[in-house]
Design a protein around this motif. Structure first.
Motif, short mmCIF file in Angstrom:
data_model
loop_
_atom_site.label_atom_id
_atom_site.label_comp_id
_atom_site.label_asym_id
_atom_site.label_seq_id
_atom_site.Cartn_x
_atom_site.Cartn_y
_atom_site.Cartn_z
N TYR A 12 -31.28 -62.01 52.60
CA TYR A 12 -30.85 -62.49 51.28
C TYR A 12 -29.83 -63.62 51.47
O TYR A 12 -28.64 -63.48 51.17
CB TYR A 12 -30.24 -61.33 50.49
N PRO A 13 -30.28 -64.78 51.94
CA PRO A 13 -29.34 -65.86 52.32
C PRO A 13 -28.38 -66.26 51.22
O PRO A 13 -27.18 -66.45 51.48
CB PRO A 13 -30.28 -67.01 52.69
N GLU A 14 -28.87 -66.41 49.98
CA GLU A 14 -27.98 -66.89 48.91
C GLU A 14 -26.85 -65.90 48.65
O GLU A 14 -25.69 -66.28 48.53
CB GLU A 14 -28.77 -67.13 47.64
N TYR A 15 -27.20 -64.62 48.59
CA TYR A 15 -26.18 -63.60 48.33
C TYR A 15 -25.18 -63.50 49.47
O TYR A 15 -23.97 -63.66 49.28
CB TYR A 15 -26.86 -62.25 48.10
N HIS A 16 -25.69 -63.26 50.67
CA HIS A 16 -24.77 -63.05 51.80
C HIS A 16 -24.10 -64.34 52.24
O HIS A 16 -22.93 -64.34 52.62
CB HIS A 16 -25.51 -62.39 52.97
N GLY A 17 -24.83 -65.46 52.19
CA GLY A 17 -24.22 -66.72 52.57
C GLY A 17 -23.07 -67.09 51.66
O GLY A 17 -21.98 -67.48 52.12
N THR A 18 -23.26 -66.93 50.35
CA THR A 18 -22.19 -67.23 49.40
C THR A 18 -21.02 -66.28 49.58
O THR A 18 -19.85 -66.70 49.59
CB THR A 18 -22.72 -67.13 47.96
N LEU A 19 -21.31 -65.00 49.75
CA LEU A 19 -20.25 -64.01 49.92
C LEU A 19 -19.45 -64.26 51.19
O LEU A 19 -18.21 -64.24 51.19
CB LEU A 19 -20.86 -62.61 49.94
N MET A 20 -20.13 -64.52 52.29
CA MET A 20 -19.43 -64.76 53.55
C MET A 20 -18.56 -66.01 53.47
O MET A 20 -17.43 -66.04 53.97
CB MET A 20 -20.45 -64.84 54.69
N ASN A 21 -19.07 -67.05 52.81
CA ASN A 21 -18.28 -68.27 52.67
C ASN A 21 -17.03 -68.08 51.83
O ASN A 21 -16.07 -68.84 51.94
CB ASN A 21 -19.14 -69.40 52.09
N ARG A 22 -17.03 -67.06 50.98
CA ARG A 22 -15.82 -66.78 50.20
C ARG A 22 -14.68 -66.32 51.11
O ARG A 22 -13.50 -66.50 50.77
CB ARG A 22 -16.12 -65.74 49.12
N PHE A 23 -15.00 -65.74 52.23
CA PHE A 23 -13.99 -65.42 53.24
C PHE A 23 -13.72 -66.62 54.14
O PHE A 23 -12.57 -66.96 54.43
CB PHE A 23 -14.44 -64.23 54.09
N TYR A 24 -14.78 -67.27 54.59
CA TYR A 24 -14.63 -68.39 55.52
C TYR A 24 -13.84 -69.55 54.93
O TYR A 24 -13.30 -70.37 55.67
CB TYR A 24 -16.00 -68.91 55.96
N GLU A 25 -13.78 -69.64 53.61
CA GLU A 25 -13.06 -70.74 52.98
C GLU A 25 -11.61 -70.79 53.41
O GLU A 25 -10.96 -71.83 53.35
CB GLU A 25 -13.16 -70.64 51.46
N ARG A 26 -11.07 -69.67 53.87
CA ARG A 26 -9.68 -69.63 54.31
C ARG A 26 -9.52 -69.99 55.79
O ARG A 26 -8.41 -69.89 56.33
CB ARG A 26 -9.09 -68.25 54.04
N LEU A 27 -10.61 -70.42 56.43
CA LEU A 27 -10.56 -70.80 57.84
C LEU A 27 -11.00 -72.26 57.98
O LEU A 27 -12.15 -72.59 57.68
CB LEU A 27 -11.47 -69.90 58.68
N ASP A 28 -10.11 -73.11 58.43
CA ASP A 28 -10.43 -74.52 58.58
C ASP A 28 -11.61 -74.72 59.52
O ASP A 28 -11.62 -74.20 60.64
CB ASP A 28 -9.22 -75.29 59.13
N GLY A 29 -12.60 -75.47 59.06
CA GLY A 29 -13.71 -75.84 59.92
C GLY A 29 -14.75 -74.76 60.12
O GLY A 29 -15.65 -74.93 60.94
#
Length: 409
Positions: free
Chosen positions: A107-124
């Motif tokens: 489920y790329p859209e679901y998990h990709g979006t969710l994971m990026n919500r955490f990754y947004e706090r990590l530069d790069g």
């Protein structure tokens, strides 16, 4: 999958350079772990620690990594195209610096979006999921089309999927690329009978160490494990006495005024962000088969947890405020202490890898013990909240630098 109704692929893959080093038992199933140190590489081959940060991994020598249930898996090159089934293995590949290698995830859209919500706090650090194949329901032909260099999925689990059977799993291993995963460490549940003899269980971080070896990213894995160890140690040092800890329940709302409940402190990597926090599970003495159990609002009132941790509500598919409003509007649910005292908190994913585990440990520590670790901001939607630097439980920049390979050997 019935091979009589599908095209049989006879030609060998172009990726003969990546193969299993383990044996095959008489029935055609994969052999279990070989003896010796399960984290070691084959003598005379390269190890996971020989790659300088920021440089390309060595490709001129073969190496191998051992993990149950596959046994010893040999590689002549670092995988460049990587199938990840569940998000925990995608998170591991990203943590190893190989986000660009992933070609599939569930489920790329679901998990990709969710994971990026955490990754947004990590530069790069980010996950470019838009062009990825959905791993769910992928049949044998789909695996041939992806033509991956490694499948970060447990073959024992893959053999239970509707779109594959044991013969397909074996053919994919032989003709395309090896499997590498350990699904049943999720709750330390029983694997299929034919795989049980040599099955072993691993912690999240033990599994990540081995995935790091697959990518010749041992330095990254080791350094992130150090961050995790320091985080857990700092949390354990400041935990309040057991008598002062709130009771909690890990839930997801069901239909008709019900909850699905999950064990808070159960074994396995699904509880890797809650078990170390030692909060009493309001349903800790309840037994059920499977990963969850459905209960009604009356049962929740009877158990009366002080905190409700609501799974999946940091995603775009579910809104934690809508759930809070529904509970507050219910004459029954509003009697639960967690609802009455505004302690209904959003949670992220169960199938977490190392990066998500760091964030979810911090998040849950603050949700359970605000006096010890600082208040968790009221979350409604969007990225992982901004936490003041002096209230962060781990160093974001340190983690980002490790993932991006920006550190000295």
């Amino acid at each position: 999958m019935d091979d009589d109704n599908t095209t049989r692929y006879e030609a060998p893959t172009r990726r003969d350079c990546i193969k299993y080093g383990g044996g095959i038992i008489g029935s055609g199933l994969l052999a279990g772990c070989s003896g010796g140190d399960s984290g070691s590489t084959t003598p005379g081959t390269t190890t996971a620690d020989e790659t300088e940060p920021g440089t390309s991994p060595p490709t001129e020598q073969s190496y191998s990594v051992t993990m149950a249930p596959m046994g010893e898996v040999s590689f002549d090159a670092v995988p460049e195209d990587v199938y990840t089934g569940l998000p925990n293995t995608a998170d591991m590949a990203i943590a190893a610096g190989r986000s660009d290698a992933i070609n599939a995830v569930y489920y790329p859209e679901y998990h990709g979006t969710l994971m990026n919500r955490f990754y947004e706090r990590l530069d790069g650090v980010s996950f470019e999921w838009e062009s990825l194949t959905d791993s769910w329901g992928l049949g044998k032909e789909g695996f041939y089309e992806l033509d991956s260099d490694v499948h970060l999925t447990d073959p024992a689990y893959a053999s239970t999927l509707d779109a594959l059977d044991q013969a397909d799993v074996e053919e994919i291993r032989e003709q395309i690329a090896p499997w590498f995963g350990n699904y049943y460490s999720n709750t330390r549940s029983d694997p299929p009978t034919e795989w049980a003899t040599n099955y072993e269980y691993y912690s999240l971080w033990e599994m990540f160490e081995k995935v790091g070896q697959v990518f010749q990213a041992g330095d990254r894995a080791r350094r992130l494990a150090e961050v995790h160890s320091e985080l857990v140690a700092s949390i354990e040092a400041d935990l309040p006495p057991e008598s002062d800890r709130p009771s909690a329940t890990l839930v997801f709302p069901g239909q008709d005024e019900t909850f699905w409940i999950y064990h808070l402190n159960g074994p396995g990597f699904l509880s890797a962000h809650t078990r170390p926090l030692g909060a009493p599970d309001a349903f800790g003495d309840a037994e059920w088969s499977g990963p969850s159990q459905q209960v009604d609002y009356e049962a929740m009132v009877e158990r009366d947890p002080d905190v409700l941790l609501v799974l999946f509500t940091m995603s775009t598919d579910y809104n934690i405020q809508d759930i809070r409003d529904t509970l507050e509007d219910s004459p029954v649910a509003q009697q639960v202490s967690a609802v009455e005292n505004n302690r209904v908190h959003a949670q992220g994913v169960r199938y977490q890898g190392p990066i998500l585990n760091l964030f979810q440990l911090e998040m849950t520590a603050k949700q359970l013990y605000p006096d010890a670790f600082g208040e968790w901001p009221t979350y409604v939607d969007g990225p992982y909240p901004e936490i003041p630097e002096d209230e962060q439980l781990f160093d974001r920049q340190r983690v980002a630098n490790i993932i991006n390979g920006e550190f000295e050997a």
